[in-house]
Motif scaffolding. Structure first.
Motif, PDB file in Angstrom:
ATOM      1  N   CYS A  84     -70.044 -19.247 -33.955  1.00 53.97           N
ATOM      2  CA  CYS A  84     -70.809 -18.565 -34.999  1.00 53.97           C
ATOM      3  C   CYS A  84     -72.230 -18.308 -34.506  1.00 53.97           C
ATOM      4  O   CYS A  84     -72.920 -19.230 -34.080  1.00 53.97           O
ATOM      5  CB  CYS A  84     -70.815 -19.406 -36.269  1.00 53.97           C
ATOM      6  SG  CYS A  84     -71.628 -18.582 -37.641  1.00 53.97           S
ATOM      7  N   GLN A  85     -72.662 -17.062 -34.582  1.00 54.91           N
ATOM      8  CA  GLN A  85     -73.970 -16.711 -34.046  1.00 54.91           C
ATOM      9  C   GLN A  85     -75.088 -16.733 -35.088  1.00 54.91           C
ATOM     10  O   GLN A  85     -76.249 -16.786 -34.738  1.00 54.91           O
ATOM     11  CB  GLN A  85     -73.906 -15.335 -33.378  1.00 54.91           C
ATOM     12  CG  GLN A  85     -72.988 -15.344 -32.181  1.00 54.91           C
ATOM     13  CD  GLN A  85     -72.779 -13.971 -31.597  1.00 54.91           C
ATOM     14  OE1 GLN A  85     -73.279 -12.977 -32.087  1.00 54.91           O
ATOM     15  NE2 GLN A  85     -72.010 -13.915 -30.519  1.00 54.91           N
ATOM     16  N   VAL A 119     -62.821 -19.281 -39.103  1.00 54.85           N
ATOM     17  CA  VAL A 119     -63.801 -18.253 -38.796  1.00 54.85           C
ATOM     18  C   VAL A 119     -63.077 -16.925 -38.635  1.00 54.85           C
ATOM     19  O   VAL A 119     -61.884 -16.877 -38.347  1.00 54.85           O
ATOM     20  CB  VAL A 119     -64.628 -18.573 -37.527  1.00 54.85           C
ATOM     21  CG1 VAL A 119     -65.479 -19.804 -37.739  1.00 54.85           C
ATOM     22  CG2 VAL A 119     -63.748 -18.725 -36.322  1.00 54.85           C
ATOM     23  N   ILE A 120     -63.833 -15.863 -38.836  1.00 53.78           N
ATOM     24  CA  ILE A 120     -63.271 -14.516 -38.714  1.00 53.78           C
ATOM     25  C   ILE A 120     -64.156 -13.692 -37.787  1.00 53.78           C
ATOM     26  O   ILE A 120     -65.328 -14.001 -37.603  1.00 53.78           O
ATOM     27  CB  ILE A 120     -63.154 -13.821 -40.087  1.00 53.78           C
ATOM     28  CG1 ILE A 120     -64.529 -13.711 -40.744  1.00 53.78           C
ATOM     29  CG2 ILE A 120     -62.156 -14.541 -40.979  1.00 53.78           C
ATOM     30  CD1 ILE A 120     -64.578 -12.822 -41.971  1.00 53.78           C
ATOM     31  N   VAL A 137     -72.704 -13.437 -50.612  1.00 53.44           N
ATOM     32  CA  VAL A 137     -72.043 -14.706 -50.902  1.00 53.44           C
ATOM     33  C   VAL A 137     -70.947 -14.917 -49.878  1.00 53.44           C
ATOM     34  O   VAL A 137     -70.240 -13.977 -49.512  1.00 53.44           O
ATOM     35  CB  VAL A 137     -71.428 -14.676 -52.320  1.00 53.44           C
ATOM     36  CG1 VAL A 137     -70.719 -15.963 -52.629  1.00 53.44           C
ATOM     37  CG2 VAL A 137     -72.486 -14.382 -53.355  1.00 53.44           C
ATOM     38  N   GLY A 138     -70.826 -16.149 -49.421  1.00 50.24           N
ATOM     39  CA  GLY A 138     -69.779 -16.452 -48.458  1.00 50.24           C
ATOM     40  C   GLY A 138     -69.199 -17.829 -48.663  1.00 50.24           C
ATOM     41  O   GLY A 138     -69.694 -18.619 -49.462  1.00 50.24           O
ATOM     42  N   PHE A 191     -68.265 -16.722 -40.807  1.00 53.04           N
ATOM     43  CA  PHE A 191     -67.506 -17.099 -41.990  1.00 53.04           C
ATOM     44  C   PHE A 191     -67.457 -15.893 -42.922  1.00 53.04           C
ATOM     45  O   PHE A 191     -68.336 -15.030 -42.877  1.00 53.04           O
ATOM     46  CB  PHE A 191     -68.169 -18.300 -42.680  1.00 53.04           C
ATOM     47  CG  PHE A 191     -68.194 -19.528 -41.811  1.00 53.04           C
ATOM     48  CD1 PHE A 191     -67.011 -20.165 -41.463  1.00 53.04           C
ATOM     49  CD2 PHE A 191     -69.381 -20.029 -41.324  1.00 53.04           C
ATOM     50  CE1 PHE A 191     -67.024 -21.279 -40.641  1.00 53.04           C
ATOM     51  CE2 PHE A 191     -69.411 -21.146 -40.514  1.00 53.04           C
ATOM     52  CZ  PHE A 191     -68.223 -21.773 -40.167  1.00 53.04           C
ATOM     53  N   PRO A 192     -66.419 -15.815 -43.763  1.00 50.57           N
ATOM     54  CA  PRO A 192     -66.319 -14.669 -44.675  1.00 50.57           C
ATOM     55  C   PRO A 192     -67.537 -14.596 -45.596  1.00 50.57           C
ATOM     56  O   PRO A 192     -67.938 -15.596 -46.171  1.00 50.57           O
ATOM     57  CB  PRO A 192     -65.054 -14.957 -45.485  1.00 50.57           C
ATOM     58  CG  PRO A 192     -64.372 -16.096 -44.836  1.00 50.57           C
ATOM     59  CD  PRO A 192     -65.333 -16.771 -43.930  1.00 50.57           C
ATOM     60  N   LYS A 193     -68.099 -13.402 -45.726  1.00 48.92           N
ATOM     61  CA  LYS A 193     -69.227 -13.185 -46.629  1.00 48.92           C
ATOM     62  C   LYS A 193     -69.352 -11.703 -46.931  1.00 48.92           C
ATOM     63  O   LYS A 193     -68.882 -10.856 -46.184  1.00 48.92           O
ATOM     64  CB  LYS A 193     -70.518 -13.730 -46.044  1.00 48.92           C
ATOM     65  CG  LYS A 193     -70.952 -13.016 -44.784  1.00 48.92           C
ATOM     66  CD  LYS A 193     -72.309 -12.390 -44.944  1.00 48.92           C
ATOM     67  CE  LYS A 193     -72.773 -11.722 -43.688  1.00 48.92           C
ATOM     68  NZ  LYS A 193     -72.341 -10.357 -43.551  1.00 48.92           N
ATOM     69  N   GLY A 194     -69.972 -11.434 -48.062  1.00 47.77           N
ATOM     70  CA  GLY A 194     -70.189 -10.048 -48.447  1.00 47.77           C
ATOM     71  C   GLY A 194     -71.006  -9.971 -49.713  1.00 47.77           C
ATOM     72  O   GLY A 194     -71.459 -10.989 -50.236  1.00 47.77           O
TER      73      GLY A 194
END
Length: 160
Positions: free
Chosen positions: A134-135, A40-41, A23-24, A51-54
């Motif tokens: 963002c890749q 962005v991180i 989820v991000g 983008f934040p996700k985990g």
């Protein structure tokens, strides 16, 4: 009070038919001139921007997971909004498929201290800059959906 420790381990991770559920959020804010920018991180190894996700864990809702990841990785708090979509993608590091859910996060607070501040850099960017940086293809698609939503007349009338 905000928890200042990141969750670790995968013993509480959710899976669907063998696919890890992640989820991000796309954290965003409006500038003084009415434009919006996104946060962005860097990846933990510092090379890629994203983008934040985990992982989505068994003891939290999908929205709670999205909010937690944004706090842990990007140091921002905010309002998790309606889901942008779900994507299936292959993990570069593990070579397995994940299901990724993305949400917009209207940032209400940016913290000066956050759990992963020593592991990641964060940067506010225009949509164009973020799309370039963002890749991951699925995150770019989520960003495009967010842009379309924020530019829609339905969104504008809902905040008026």
């Amino acid at each position: 009070m905000v928890c200042m420790v990141s969750r670790t381990g995968r013993q509480m991770q959710r899976y669907n038919k063998g696919h890890r559920l992640v989820v991000g959020c796309i954290p965003y804010r409006f500038t003084r001139n009415g434009e919006f920018e996104v946060l962005v991180i860097s990846s933990q190894k510092g090379h890629a921007m994203m983008f934040p996700k985990g992982g989505w864990e068994t003891d939290e809702s999908v929205e709670e997971a999205a909010s937690r990841e944004s706090l842990e990785e990007a140091g921002v708090l905010g309002i998790v909004q309606c889901e942008l979509g779900k994507w299936r993608f292959k993990s570069k590091s593990q070579g397995i498929y994940h299901e990724g859910y993305m949400f917009p996060l209207l940032v209400t607070e940016q913290l000066s201290l956050w759990p992963e501040q020593n592991l990641r850099k964060r940067a506010w960017m225009t949509v164009e800059e973020a799309s370039e940086a963002c890749q991951q293809w699925w995150m770019k698609e989520a960003l495009e959906k967010l842009v379309n939503r924020l530019n829609s007349s339905d969104f504008e009338s809902s905040i008026s």
